[in-house]
Design an enzyme around this catalytic site. Structure first.
Site, short mmCIF file in Angstrom:
data_model
loop_
_atom_site.label_atom_id
_atom_site.label_comp_id
_atom_site.label_asym_id
_atom_site.label_seq_id
_atom_site.Cartn_x
_atom_site.Cartn_y
_atom_site.Cartn_z
N ALA A 57 0.09 -2.15 3.25
CA ALA A 57 -0.47 -3.19 4.12
C ALA A 57 0.51 -3.62 5.21
O ALA A 57 0.11 -3.93 6.33
CB ALA A 57 -0.89 -4.39 3.28
N ALA A 81 -5.40 -3.26 0.42
CA ALA A 81 -5.62 -4.05 -0.79
C ALA A 81 -4.27 -4.57 -1.27
O ALA A 81 -3.40 -3.79 -1.66
CB ALA A 81 -6.28 -3.21 -1.87
N VAL A 82 -4.10 -5.89 -1.20
CA VAL A 82 -2.89 -6.52 -1.71
C VAL A 82 -3.28 -7.25 -2.99
O VAL A 82 -4.17 -8.09 -2.99
CB VAL A 82 -2.25 -7.49 -0.69
CG1 VAL A 82 -0.85 -7.86 -1.12
CG2 VAL A 82 -2.24 -6.89 0.71
N ILE A 83 -2.62 -6.86 -4.09
CA ILE A 83 -2.98 -7.42 -5.39
C ILE A 83 -1.76 -8.11 -5.98
O ILE A 83 -0.66 -7.51 -6.03
CB ILE A 83 -3.51 -6.31 -6.33
CG1 ILE A 83 -4.72 -5.62 -5.70
CG2 ILE A 83 -3.86 -6.89 -7.70
CD1 ILE A 83 -5.23 -4.41 -6.43
N THR A 87 5.78 -10.89 -8.94
CA THR A 87 6.86 -11.30 -8.02
C THR A 87 6.26 -11.96 -6.78
O THR A 87 5.06 -11.83 -6.53
CB THR A 87 7.66 -10.06 -7.54
OG1 THR A 87 6.81 -9.31 -6.67
CG2 THR A 87 8.10 -9.19 -8.70
N HIS A 89 6.51 -10.99 -3.94
CA HIS A 89 6.28 -9.95 -2.95
C HIS A 89 4.88 -10.06 -2.35
O HIS A 89 4.69 -9.89 -1.15
CB HIS A 89 6.45 -8.57 -3.63
CG HIS A 89 6.68 -7.45 -2.69
ND1 HIS A 89 7.81 -7.36 -1.90
CD2 HIS A 89 5.93 -6.37 -2.37
CE1 HIS A 89 7.73 -6.28 -1.15
NE2 HIS A 89 6.60 -5.65 -1.42
N PHE A 114 -10.14 -7.46 10.27
CA PHE A 114 -9.37 -7.67 9.04
C PHE A 114 -10.21 -7.30 7.82
O PHE A 114 -11.08 -8.06 7.39
CB PHE A 114 -8.93 -9.14 8.97
CG PHE A 114 -7.93 -9.42 7.89
CD1 PHE A 114 -6.58 -9.29 8.13
CD2 PHE A 114 -8.35 -9.81 6.62
CE1 PHE A 114 -5.65 -9.54 7.13
CE2 PHE A 114 -7.43 -10.05 5.61
CZ PHE A 114 -6.08 -9.92 5.88
N1 INI Z 1 1.27 -2.93 -0.12
C1 INI Z 1 -0.07 -3.04 -0.26
O1 INI Z 1 -0.82 -2.49 0.57
N2 INI Z 1 -0.58 -3.76 -1.30
C2 INI Z 1 0.21 -4.38 -2.22
O2 INI Z 1 -0.34 -4.99 -3.16
C3 INI Z 1 1.61 -4.27 -2.08
N3 INI Z 1 2.48 -4.93 -3.03
O3 INI Z 1 1.99 -5.73 -3.83
O4 INI Z 1 3.67 -4.71 -3.06
C4 INI Z 1 2.13 -3.52 -0.99
N4 INI Z 1 3.46 -3.38 -0.82
C5 INI Z 1 4.02 -2.35 0.02
C6 INI Z 1 4.19 -2.79 1.45
O5 INI Z 1 2.93 -2.96 2.10
C7 INI Z 1 4.99 -1.76 2.25
O6 INI Z 1 4.30 -0.54 2.29
C8 INI Z 1 6.38 -1.51 1.69
O7 INI Z 1 7.06 -2.74 1.49
C9 INI Z 1 7.21 -0.64 2.67
O8 INI Z 1 7.39 -1.31 3.90
#
Ligand code: INI
Length: 154
Positions: A57, A81-83, A87, A89, A114
């Protein structure tokens, strides 16, 4: 007489770029299916659709900005999809993608839609990727067609 502008829910002749993240691909691939199905059911030919995969994302904005800057597309559909995990994060990823896509909309006249799920758990994501709560990819595709049509009239 009041002039009113409304977007039609038809694909028209323009091209649609779909930026999609590979992270949580088992969910995002369902969003992609929903978006493509919706665009083609509303008149898009496959030649009008381009799919651009990015790692996660956080990387959606960079691709979306480049695609929305060139004037080549009617709309850019952003899917991810951010789950939430254990953490903080999750919050940082959500903030980055929300702000990033919002900024693309300020900077570019091509609409960036979006279609990124931000969910507390996997069940919520599954519900929104083609089951109980519909398909967020299809909803994003509808918004993209409507906005493409509105922007054409402005
Ligand atoms: N990226 C996502 O698309 N969804 C997530 O849930 C997620 N989590 O939870 O960590 C996620 N992390 C990766 C991030 O988007 C980057 O690709 C990574 O940090 C490299 O820059």
């Amino acid at each position: 007489m009041i002039k009113e502008i409304k977007g039609q829910l038809t694909a028209g002749k323009g091209k649609y770029a779909i930026v999609i993240s590979r992270f949580n691909e088992f969910i995002t691939s369902k969003l992609l299916e929903g978006a493509i199905d919706c665009l083609t059911r509303h008149g898009a030919d496959e030649s009008q659709i381009e799919v651009i995969w990015v790692p996660g994302a956080c990387e959606i904005t960079a691709a979306a900005k480049k695609l929305a800057s060139g004037g080549k597309y009617a709309a850019v559909i952003c899917l991810g999809a951010v789950i939430r995990g254990q953490t903080p994060h999750y919050d940082y990823v959500c903030q980055q993608v929300v702000r990033g896509i919002g900024q693309v909309n300020y900077d570019c006249s091509t609409p960036a839609i979006f279609g990124v799920l931000t969910c507390e758990n996997l069940e919520q994501a599954v519900d929104r990727a083609g089951s109980k709560m519909g398909n967020a990819g299809a909803s994003a595709a509808l918004a993209a067609m409507e906005m493409a049509n509105v922007m054409e009239q402005l």
